[in-house]
Design a protein around this motif. Structure first.
Motif, short mmCIF file in Angstrom:
data_model
loop_
_atom_site.label_atom_id
_atom_site.label_comp_id
_atom_site.label_asym_id
_atom_site.label_seq_id
_atom_site.Cartn_x
_atom_site.Cartn_y
_atom_site.Cartn_z
N LYS A 725 0.83 -1.21 0.00
CA LYS A 725 0.00 0.00 0.00
C LYS A 725 0.86 1.25 0.00
O LYS A 725 2.01 1.25 0.43
CB LYS A 725 -0.95 -0.02 1.20
CG LYS A 725 -1.91 -1.20 1.17
CD LYS A 725 -2.89 -1.18 2.33
CE LYS A 725 -3.86 -2.37 2.24
NZ LYS A 725 -4.85 -2.38 3.33
N VAL A 726 0.26 2.33 -0.49
CA VAL A 726 0.93 3.63 -0.59
C VAL A 726 0.19 4.59 0.33
O VAL A 726 -1.03 4.50 0.51
CB VAL A 726 0.92 4.14 -2.05
CG1 VAL A 726 1.57 5.51 -2.14
CG2 VAL A 726 1.63 3.15 -2.96
N ASP A 727 0.92 5.52 0.93
CA ASP A 727 0.31 6.47 1.86
C ASP A 727 -0.45 7.54 1.07
O ASP A 727 0.14 8.53 0.62
CB ASP A 727 1.39 7.10 2.73
CG ASP A 727 0.79 8.01 3.80
OD1 ASP A 727 -0.43 7.89 4.05
OD2 ASP A 727 1.54 8.82 4.39
N THR A 738 -10.47 0.84 -2.99
CA THR A 738 -9.10 1.33 -2.92
C THR A 738 -8.11 0.18 -2.99
O THR A 738 -7.09 0.25 -3.68
CB THR A 738 -8.89 2.16 -1.64
OG1 THR A 738 -9.67 3.36 -1.71
CG2 THR A 738 -7.43 2.55 -1.47
N ASP A 739 -8.43 -0.90 -2.27
CA ASP A 739 -7.54 -2.06 -2.25
C ASP A 739 -7.36 -2.68 -3.64
O ASP A 739 -6.27 -3.12 -3.98
CB ASP A 739 -8.08 -3.13 -1.30
CG ASP A 739 -7.75 -2.82 0.15
OD1 ASP A 739 -6.95 -1.90 0.40
OD2 ASP A 739 -8.28 -3.51 1.04
N HIS A 740 -8.42 -2.74 -4.42
CA HIS A 740 -8.36 -3.51 -5.66
C HIS A 740 -8.24 -2.67 -6.93
O HIS A 740 -7.80 -3.21 -7.96
CB HIS A 740 -9.60 -4.40 -5.75
CG HIS A 740 -9.69 -5.42 -4.66
ND1 HIS A 740 -10.38 -5.19 -3.49
CD2 HIS A 740 -9.15 -6.64 -4.54
CE1 HIS A 740 -10.27 -6.23 -2.70
NE2 HIS A 740 -9.53 -7.13 -3.31
N PRO A 751 -0.17 7.44 -11.38
CA PRO A 751 -0.72 8.48 -10.50
C PRO A 751 -1.95 7.96 -9.76
O PRO A 751 -2.55 6.95 -10.14
CB PRO A 751 -1.10 9.60 -11.49
CG PRO A 751 -0.38 9.28 -12.74
CD PRO A 751 -0.20 7.81 -12.79
N ASP A 752 -2.33 8.67 -8.71
CA ASP A 752 -3.49 8.27 -7.92
C ASP A 752 -4.77 8.48 -8.71
O ASP A 752 -5.13 9.62 -9.02
CB ASP A 752 -3.53 9.08 -6.62
CG ASP A 752 -4.64 8.62 -5.68
OD1 ASP A 752 -5.39 7.69 -6.05
OD2 ASP A 752 -4.76 9.19 -4.59
N GLU A 859 -4.25 17.86 7.96
CA GLU A 859 -4.59 16.66 7.20
C GLU A 859 -4.09 16.82 5.77
O GLU A 859 -4.10 17.93 5.22
CB GLU A 859 -6.10 16.42 7.19
CG GLU A 859 -6.66 16.07 8.55
CD GLU A 859 -8.17 15.88 8.49
OE1 GLU A 859 -8.70 15.15 9.32
OE2 GLU A 859 -8.81 16.47 7.59
N ALA A 860 -3.68 15.71 5.21
CA ALA A 860 -3.17 15.74 3.83
C ALA A 860 -4.33 15.70 2.87
O ALA A 860 -4.77 14.65 2.46
CB ALA A 860 -2.23 14.56 3.59
#
Length: 870
Positions: A725-727, A738-740, A751-752, A859-860
């Motif tokens: 996983k990525v932060d 998100t997981d899959h 990219p996200d 918060e990011a």
């Protein structure tokens, strides 16, 4: 013999308790190969009584290898008999110390299937206790079946069981849990001439290598029994069903819908179905006509599914007494009693009624169906019997409290879920059983139609005891949500409640390595080469949409995807058309975006009742507005509402890929966190004239299986790598998505794909308007408590506050509606924006509010991705 027991000659099988035997050593290493693969013609002399097996492999080692993969709680079973195996009973034992249980001087067998203990804790060789089917066994190769029919396919083993006669086994990569698949495979082998009818059945026995054949006809001149010989042992020759069918040149026909359910799930239904009473008489396990034909020696062989070659009972009337040209057809919708035809001159004189009469059967027996008698005062039992026969007929399920069936589109081949009407239910029940009522005049039971009252009670019930639960539809291999197993076989999967319709051979799945994932990603990117994306994030979001479509059945929730551009003709609908095949082969449902809450409720429920693979809001004229049903559709796994025109509610699954297209449309309010935006920005004044030379939509439709397999490979490789996983910022309600569909792309350096959601939450116009309002409130009143009335009155003299209020949905015809303003304050109470929040205030007057400054933890909120980090 009862067909619930294995089909080997004999009578009873005594069961033993699973608790009384040694645990079977499933994990022991299988022997490897000192082994010859020569057939009888090259492997030495055959038929020598007392000869030793040609290959060094014990029964225990053999069983340990064949049953390397056992379902939870399942055990192989063995049987050992002295003397002639056709005499006496059969003792079935769970495999433990196999070499002790099956000494080499006895007739030794292992079942093709593994079994689970029954309700009494004992393991019996009965169909309803089968856990899975582990290998295909072909019998009588060399005598009744020609070796040339194998098409060069390598068996996992070959055992010579009598002089010049072999039994071949083909191990399966994954044990089969559906009896329908087993029957389809065995029937195909029979049609190809690879064995006889006795070699079929899910609880079939196969010989072990260390054994004798005690049948007297195979003894040598001294009366010594024939010793079985292991002629070939290929432990690495294992096959999927599709691979085995292709290698043997078999054509798999569809089988009776009676067998659609995995065998382990049949136990409760079979128990209920076999328990007859004065209302319900179950259907005979074996076709009475076929049984009578066998008993009279008139049966020859199976020609195809439901069609059998037989000896004409009136063969003496044929020219020269030829025993050819007669066939029996099993009952079908067109011919409820079956059919009989003879191609000789007297064929027009004899029909199925003459055949059944000749066989000594009653007319009702030829229909081979259950019987339900309508007895006054027994409505509950009649309704229960109706549900049992409907479940056994197959093809009917319960979903959301309603009876549904699955329909296949005649042009696209796509499947959909359809609610069964009372008229359809009446017809189905009439086909599933013979209904009878007592006729007082004739003093007999006579046939009748299913009673209207029974049909209504069954149709309007909110729950069912025997109909299988249908949780959704799959159009490609899928991963079960519970145990994470990849399901590659079509049909109904009881463990997940998913019905799947696809050709397994069309979805080539490589080993899930990172190298394979990169190759799969490149394949998907190639489809998108000609689209003009606003950024690499938009391209990544498009690939994420493809992944979402490929695994939507697995995901409880998933965001929608908004494909937008500033100019008509920019390729929005074309991009959506390239994404939709990843979810299913059919034409997606094209809908108009609802304009009101009521319309949203009606249209969305109606849509989801069909369990579509994809729904597209094409050419949207408004933003993604946040109606309650729309919100729930994207962040809940089910929604429940009243069915239009029916006094009944339904709970439907929301596992459908949702897309939308439109010019400069965007999600607003609560939809900002539920919709991913993909922006196209073609650098052209006339983008509609642009061409897509690669024709990506045609390409993905023509090779849908390959592209879906690529999407699945990316996800499977990420899982095989330990799910790294990525932060990145969390998105509530979509953790599983998100997981899959997010982390695997980040893992591959993309990219996200969810960046737009973070941007939309930050730039939401509704939140911006709220921010202006609380800032104006603070500038006017600081933290002083204020009533709604006073705020509205003050707005007449405070321009900043007035302008802020006019940007909120609280004005009507230029006037501020105090009721709407009060509701707005209540809805946004305690929501933090610009470091301030609206709070209910302590005040002597009613409904007072204030704005207070709060400390906000950092918060990011900025999207984190390799592209942005660069």
């Amino acid at each position: 013999m009862n067909d619930a027991v294995a089909d080997e000659p004999g009578t009873h099988k005594k069961a033993i308790s699973a608790a009384d035997i040694e645990i079977f050593p499933v994990q022991r290493s299988a022997p490897t190969a000192t082994i010859s693969d020569e057939g009888p013609e090259k492997g030495g002399k055959s038929g020598e009584g007392g000869g030793a097996p040609s290959l060094p492999l014990s029964n225990a080692e053999f069983v340990a290898h064949v049953f390397r993969h056992l379902p939870d709680g399942a055990r192989p079973i063995v049987c050992s008999k002295a003397g002639d195996p056709e005499t006496g009973g059969w003792l079935a034992e769970a495999a433990g110390d196999v070499d002790r249980q099956c000494p080499s001087d006895r007739n030794n067998y292992v079942n093709c299937s593994s079994f689970v203990p029954g309700d009494d804790g004992e393991i019996n060789a009965r169909k309803e206790q089968v856990a899975a089917f582990h290998f295909l066994m072909l019998d009588d190769i060399g005598t009744k079946a020609d070796r040339a029919g194998l098409n060069g396919c390598t068996p996992s083993w070959e055992i010579e069981t009598s002089p010049g006669n072999s039994q071949l086994g083909f191990c399966l990569k994954e044990p089969i849990s559906q009896e329908a698949t087993v029957k389809a495979l065995q029937d195909a082998a029979l049609r190809a001439g690879l064995g006889d009818r006795g070699a079929s059945g899910i609880a079939r026995w196969a010989r072990l290598p260390e054994a004798i054949n005690g049948k007297a006809k195979h003894a040598d001149e001294q009366g010594k029994p024939f010793h079985c010989r292991l002629l070939a042992w290929k432990p690495d020759a294992i096959y999927t069903v599709a691979e085995l069918a292709k290698a043997l040149g078999l054509t798999l026909f569809p089988v009776s819908p009676l067998l659609i359910r995995p065998v382990r799930e049949n136990r409760q239904l079979l128990t209920a179905a076999q328990r007859g009473d004065d209302v319900y008489t179950p259907r005979a396990i074996e076709n009475p006509v076929l049984r009578a034909l066998h008993e009279r020696g008139l049966y020859k062989r199976a020609i195809s599914h439901g069609k059998h070659d037989i000896t004409c009972p009136w063969a003496s009337e044929h020219t020269d007494g030829l025993d050819t040209g007669a066939a029996y057809f099993e009952p079908s919708r067109e011919y409820p009693s079956g059919g009989f035809c003879c191609q000789h001159s007297h064929g027009d004189s004899y029909h199925i009624s003459h055949l059944t009469e000749h066989l000594g059967l009653q007319p009702g027996e030829a229909r081979w169906t259950a019987r339900i008698r309508v007895i006054a005062g027994e409505i509950p039992r009649v309704r229960r019997a109706a549900e049992i026969v409907l479940a056994l007929q197959g093809g009917y399920y319960q979903a959301g409290g309603a009876i549904v069936s699955i329909k296949t589109h005649p042009l696209t081949g796509d499947i959909s879920m359809v609610q069964v009407s009372e008229q359809e239910l009446t017809s189905a029940l009439a086909e599933a059983a013979d209904w009878e009522k007592y006729d007082g005049r004739s003093q007999k039971w006579v046939r009748c139609d299913p009673p209207v009252r029974t049909v209504q009670l069954l149709h309007r019930a909110q729950g069912y005891d025997h109909l299988p639960h249908l949780q959704g539809l799959a159009r490609q291999p899928f991963v079960r949500e519970g145990d994470g197993q990849l399901v590659t076989a079509p049909g109904y999967d009881a463990a997940s409640g998913i019905y799947a319709s696809f050709d397994p051979a069309a979805f080539p799945l490589p080993e899930p390595t990172k190298e394979a994932a990169h190759a799969a990603l490149a394949k998907l990117k190639e489809l998108l080469t000609e689209f003009h994306f606003g950024s690499e994030i938009d391209r990544a979001a498009s690939i994420s949409a493809m992944l979402t479509g490929a695994v939507r059945t697995r995901l409880q929730t998933a965001p929608a995807f908004n494909v937008t551009a500033s100019t008509p003709g920019s390729g929005k609908s074309y991009l959506a058309s390239a994404i939709t095949p990843f979810a299913g082969p059919g034409v997606p449902l094209n809908l108009s975006y609802p304009t009101s809450a009521d319309e949203a409720t009606k249209s969305i429920l109606s849509m989801l009742l069909q369990a579509p693979a994809v729904a597209v809001f094409d050419d949207m004229q408004t933003d993604w507005r946040a109606f309650g049903t729309m919100n729930r559709m994207l962040t809940s796994s089910t929604i429940t509402d009243r069915i239009l025109g029916v006094s009944k509610s339904a709970t439907v699954s929301t596992r459908c890929l949702i897309l939308g297209t439109g010019n400069n449309v965007r999600p607003v309010n609560d939809m900002c966190r539920r919709v991913i935006t993909i922006r196209l920005t073609p650098r052209s004044e006339a983008p509609a004239t642009l061409r897509y030379e690669g024709r990506p939509v045609d390409l993905v439709k023509a090779k849908r299986g390959e592209y879906v397999a690529a999407a699945l490979t990316i996800i499977r490789a990420w899982e095989a790598a330990g799910r790294p996983k990525v932060d990145v910022p969390n998105i509530g309600s979509f953790e599983q998505w998100t997981d899959h569909c997010r982390y695997p792309l980040l893992w591959l350096g993309e990219p996200d794909p969810a960046s737009s959601i973070i941007d939309q939450l930050r730039d939401d116009p509704a939140q911006e308007a709220l921010g202006h309002f609380v800032s104006a409130w603070w500038n006017c009143f600081a933290d002083k408590p204020m009533t709604v009335r006073k705020v509205v009155d003050c707005a007449d003299n405070k321009v900043e506050l007035r302008d802020a209020l006019e940007d909120l949905p609280v004005t009507e015809r230029g006037y501020i509606n105090r009721g709407k303003l009060g509701w707005y304050l209540k809805k946004h109470a305690h929501r933090i924006v610009n470091g301030m929040e609206i709070r209910p205030a302590d005040c002597s007057e009613r409904n007072a509010w204030c704005v207070a400054k709060v400390a906000v933890r950092p918060e990011a909120l900025t999207p984190v991705s390799p592209l942005l980090a660069a």
